[in-house]
Write a protein that holds these residues in place. Structure first.
Motif, PDB file in Angstrom:
ATOM      1  N   THR A 266      44.321  77.982  -8.827  1.00  0.00           N
ATOM      2  CA  THR A 266      43.838  77.452  -7.554  1.00  0.00           C
ATOM      3  C   THR A 266      43.984  75.934  -7.524  1.00  0.00           C
ATOM      4  O   THR A 266      44.244  75.288  -8.536  1.00  0.00           O
ATOM      5  N   VAL A 267      43.833  75.371  -6.346  1.00  0.00           N
ATOM      6  CA  VAL A 267      43.872  73.912  -6.192  1.00  0.00           C
ATOM      7  C   VAL A 267      42.770  73.283  -7.064  1.00  0.00           C
ATOM      8  O   VAL A 267      41.637  73.773  -7.065  1.00  0.00           O
ATOM      9  N   PRO A 268      43.055  72.231  -7.817  1.00  0.00           N
ATOM     10  CA  PRO A 268      42.008  71.583  -8.620  1.00  0.00           C
ATOM     11  C   PRO A 268      40.873  71.105  -7.725  1.00  0.00           C
ATOM     12  O   PRO A 268      41.104  70.454  -6.706  1.00  0.00           O
ATOM     13  N   HIS A 269      39.643  71.448  -8.090  1.00  0.00           N
ATOM     14  CA  HIS A 269      38.521  71.062  -7.250  1.00  0.00           C
ATOM     15  C   HIS A 269      37.215  71.152  -8.026  1.00  0.00           C
ATOM     16  O   HIS A 269      37.156  71.752  -9.093  1.00  0.00           O
ATOM     17  N   ARG A 270      36.172  70.549  -7.460  1.00  0.00           N
ATOM     18  CA  ARG A 270      34.803  70.675  -7.930  1.00  0.00           C
ATOM     19  C   ARG A 270      33.967  71.048  -6.715  1.00  0.00           C
ATOM     20  O   ARG A 270      34.171  70.508  -5.639  1.00  0.00           O
ATOM     21  N   THR A 271      33.024  71.965  -6.895  1.00  0.00           N
ATOM     22  CA  THR A 271      32.281  72.426  -5.717  1.00  0.00           C
ATOM     23  C   THR A 271      30.864  72.851  -6.072  1.00  0.00           C
ATOM     24  O   THR A 271      30.568  73.198  -7.220  1.00  0.00           O
ATOM     25  N   VAL A 272      30.001  72.814  -5.069  1.00  0.00           N
ATOM     26  CA  VAL A 272      28.646  73.366  -5.123  1.00  0.00           C
ATOM     27  C   VAL A 272      28.371  73.930  -3.741  1.00  0.00           C
ATOM     28  O   VAL A 272      28.745  73.321  -2.724  1.00  0.00           O
ATOM     29  N   ALA A 273      27.734  75.085  -3.671  1.00  0.00           N
ATOM     30  CA  ALA A 273      27.423  75.676  -2.368  1.00  0.00           C
ATOM     31  C   ALA A 273      26.194  76.560  -2.489  1.00  0.00           C
ATOM     32  O   ALA A 273      25.815  76.982  -3.586  1.00  0.00           O
TER      33      ALA A 273
ATOM     34  N   GLY B  13      32.801  71.851 -12.477  1.00  0.00           N
ATOM     35  CA  GLY B  13      34.087  72.449 -12.793  1.00  0.00           C
ATOM     36  C   GLY B  13      33.976  73.893 -13.228  1.00  0.00           C
ATOM     37  O   GLY B  13      34.954  74.643 -13.168  1.00  0.00           O
ATOM     38  N   ALA B  14      32.769  74.296 -13.650  1.00  0.00           N
ATOM     39  CA  ALA B  14      32.557  75.676 -14.077  1.00  0.00           C
ATOM     40  C   ALA B  14      32.160  76.582 -12.919  1.00  0.00           C
ATOM     41  O   ALA B  14      31.989  77.787 -13.104  1.00  0.00           O
ATOM     42  N   ALA B  15      32.010  76.014 -11.728  1.00  0.00           N
ATOM     43  CA  ALA B  15      31.521  76.787 -10.589  1.00  0.00           C
ATOM     44  C   ALA B  15      32.610  77.648  -9.980  1.00  0.00           C
ATOM     45  O   ALA B  15      33.751  77.214  -9.810  1.00  0.00           O
TER      46      ALA B  15
END
Length: 279
Positions: A213-220, A194-196
């Motif tokens: 922004t749209v609520p999301h969780r991500t890693v890239a 969530g901090a990304a």
């Protein structure tokens, strides 16, 4: 050869494989519906190895409640071995908690934090690779293999140890397996994700910005050490869907994919999934 402009586009999810043939992805919706393109194709962990590392650390923390509050030191000696992240540019020492280090690793792929974390866990005899493999086994991921720590010397010659690209672990996985990982993320990992802020992955095309922004969780992230198949990988958790993708570094005609083209392809996929959910 005609190619789409390197900008995020509004496309139906069904058109993604034709628009970006080098894109391998899996989408799993909350209702059980799945879509994808070559979702079972294996690729290196490079780009999302830090996600599996985070799951391993969360498992360790579940059995050792004080772990996330322990403090570790980012030394100047290890700084020269860091290949990614802004903290590699800072001289001197920095002390952070394991929890803060994990947020930096997941959110930014900071290699200096990875090196400090691996040193800290090794000194306390924690088996990071064993926990990562146990997590893979518990989820039944038959197409995911954890080779070892990023700092190990690997017998296949892909790279020697000592340095970090912000991944922590090496191995192979598939978009389909990554969706299974996303479906059962431990609570600490969701917090770290969530901090990304990821301006170039699957989340880059989502509507809004900052807190709107749209609520999301991500890693890239991109490819790691020399010798591994180059490309970009990203995962995304949305309300109602999970997405995992890998983009090869070459177009079908053999020409190189630019970072801007990679961002556009991944962002277009993330936007297509969100628009499908909103339809």
């Amino acid at each position: 050869m005609n190619r789409p402009l390197p900008v995020v586009r509004s496309l139906p999810l069904a058109d993604l494989s034709a628009a970006y043939p080098q894109l391998r992805f899996a989408v799993r919706f909350a209702d059980g519906h799945q879509q994808g393109h070559d979702a079972g194709a294996r690729h290196p962990l490079a780009g999302i190895g830090k996600l599996v590392l985070a799951c391993a650390v969360a498992r360790l923390a579940a059995g050792n409640p004080d772990l996330l509050g322990e403090r570790l030191t980012l030394t100047g000696v290890r700084r020269v071995d860091a290949r990614s992240g802004t903290l590699r540019l800072m001289s001197g020492e920095l002390t952070v908690t394991v929890d803060d280090a994990m947020a930096l690793i997941v959110g930014t792929g900071d290699a200096r934090c990875v090196l400090a974390l691996l040193d800290h866990l090794r000194d306390r005899a924690y088996d990071v690779v064993g926990e990562a493999r146990a997590h893979v086994t518990a989820l039944g991921l038959e197409n995911t293999e954890i080779m070892g720590l990023e700092t190990d010397d690997h017998p296949d010659g892909a790279h020697s140890g000592r340095a970090s690209w912000g991944e922590g672990l090496t191995g192979t996985t598939t978009p389909a397996d990554l969706c299974t990982v996303l479906a059962s993320l431990p609570e600490p990992v969701l917090g770290w994700m969530g901090a990304a802020f990821e301006p170039a992955g699957l989340a880059s095309g989502l509507p809004g910005f900052g807190p709107r922004t749209v609520p999301h969780r991500t890693v890239a992230g991109g490819a790691g050490p020399t010798g591994e198949a180059p490309g970009w990988a990203s995962v995304l958790v949305l309300p109602g869907a999970m997405v995992a993708a890998r983009l090869a570094a070459e177009h079908p005609d053999g020409t190189a994919v630019t970072p801007l083209e990679a961002s556009a392809a991944l962002g277009t996929l993330g936007l297509a999934v969100w628009q499908g959910l909103s339809a």
